[in-house]
Enzyme design. Structure first.
Site, mmCIF file in Angstrom:
data_model
loop_
_atom_site.group_PDB
_atom_site.id
_atom_site.type_symbol
_atom_site.label_atom_id
_atom_site.label_comp_id
_atom_site.label_asym_id
_atom_site.label_seq_id
_atom_site.Cartn_x
_atom_site.Cartn_y
_atom_site.Cartn_z
ATOM 1 C CG ASP A 132 -2.088 0.952 1.087
ATOM 2 O OD1 ASP A 132 -3.228 0.486 0.928
ATOM 3 O OD2 ASP A 132 -1.852 2.185 1.127
ATOM 4 C CG ASN A 186 -12.512 -0.619 3.795
ATOM 5 O OD1 ASN A 186 -12.937 -1.040 4.871
ATOM 6 N ND2 ASN A 186 -11.306 -0.097 3.670
ATOM 7 N N GLY A 194 -15.614 3.355 3.675
ATOM 8 C CA GLY A 194 -14.412 4.092 3.282
ATOM 9 C C GLY A 194 -13.719 3.537 2.051
ATOM 10 C CG HIS A 203 -8.703 -2.805 -2.556
ATOM 11 N ND1 HIS A 203 -9.684 -2.136 -3.254
ATOM 12 C CD2 HIS A 203 -8.535 -2.116 -1.398
ATOM 13 C CE1 HIS A 203 -10.086 -1.091 -2.556
ATOM 14 N NE2 HIS A 203 -9.418 -1.055 -1.417
#
Ligand code: AMP
Ligand code: ZN
Length: 113
Positions: A30, A86, A92, A99
């Site tokens: 990330d 999410n 969010g 993912h």
């Protein structure tokens, strides 16, 4: 899928710090890590969100979890890790391509905020 950030990452059009790749999935770190270890695992096929998982496209989700287990072993996450996905604005979700976040190497609060 045009204009999808993670489709572009999967295609190699946008660089990423890749950890694992096969014909179905890609894992990469990330860009804004929320834990000492924070990577994402995505299907190469465009699936817009967890809400778009169907009987027809769900096999890749099982595959993603086998990849996560393999990477957790390789990365030494024996103390544990959290897998998060999410779905939609209340959760969010900011990128419209399925993912799975994998967060590790720190104590993680429960329940999440
Ligand atoms: P979510 O908010 O659950 O949709 O997660 C999207 C994640 O993608 C966030 O944790 C972002 O930091 C991450 N992200 C956005 N752009 C990139 C990028 N170019 N490379 C790696 N991670 C990214
Ligand atoms: Zn996509």
């Amino acid at each position: 899928m045009q204009d999808c950030l993670f489709c572009k990452i999967a295609a190699g059009e946008i660089p990423s710090n890749r950890i694992y790749e096969d014909d179905k999935v890609l894992a990469f770190y990330d860009i804004d890590p929320q834990a000492p270890v924070h990577f994402l695992v995505i299907p190469k096929e465009h699936i817009a969100s967890p809400a778009c998982i169907t009987p027809e496209n769900s096999a890749v989700v099982a595959h993603i979890f086998t990849v996560i287990a393999k990477l957790a072993g390789e990365l030494g996450l024996e103390n544990g890790y959290r897998v998060v996905t999410n779905s939609g604005p209340d959760a969010g979700q900011s990128v419209g391509h399925l993912h799975f976040h994998v967060l590790a190497k720190r104590s993680l609060a429960w329940p999440p905020g």
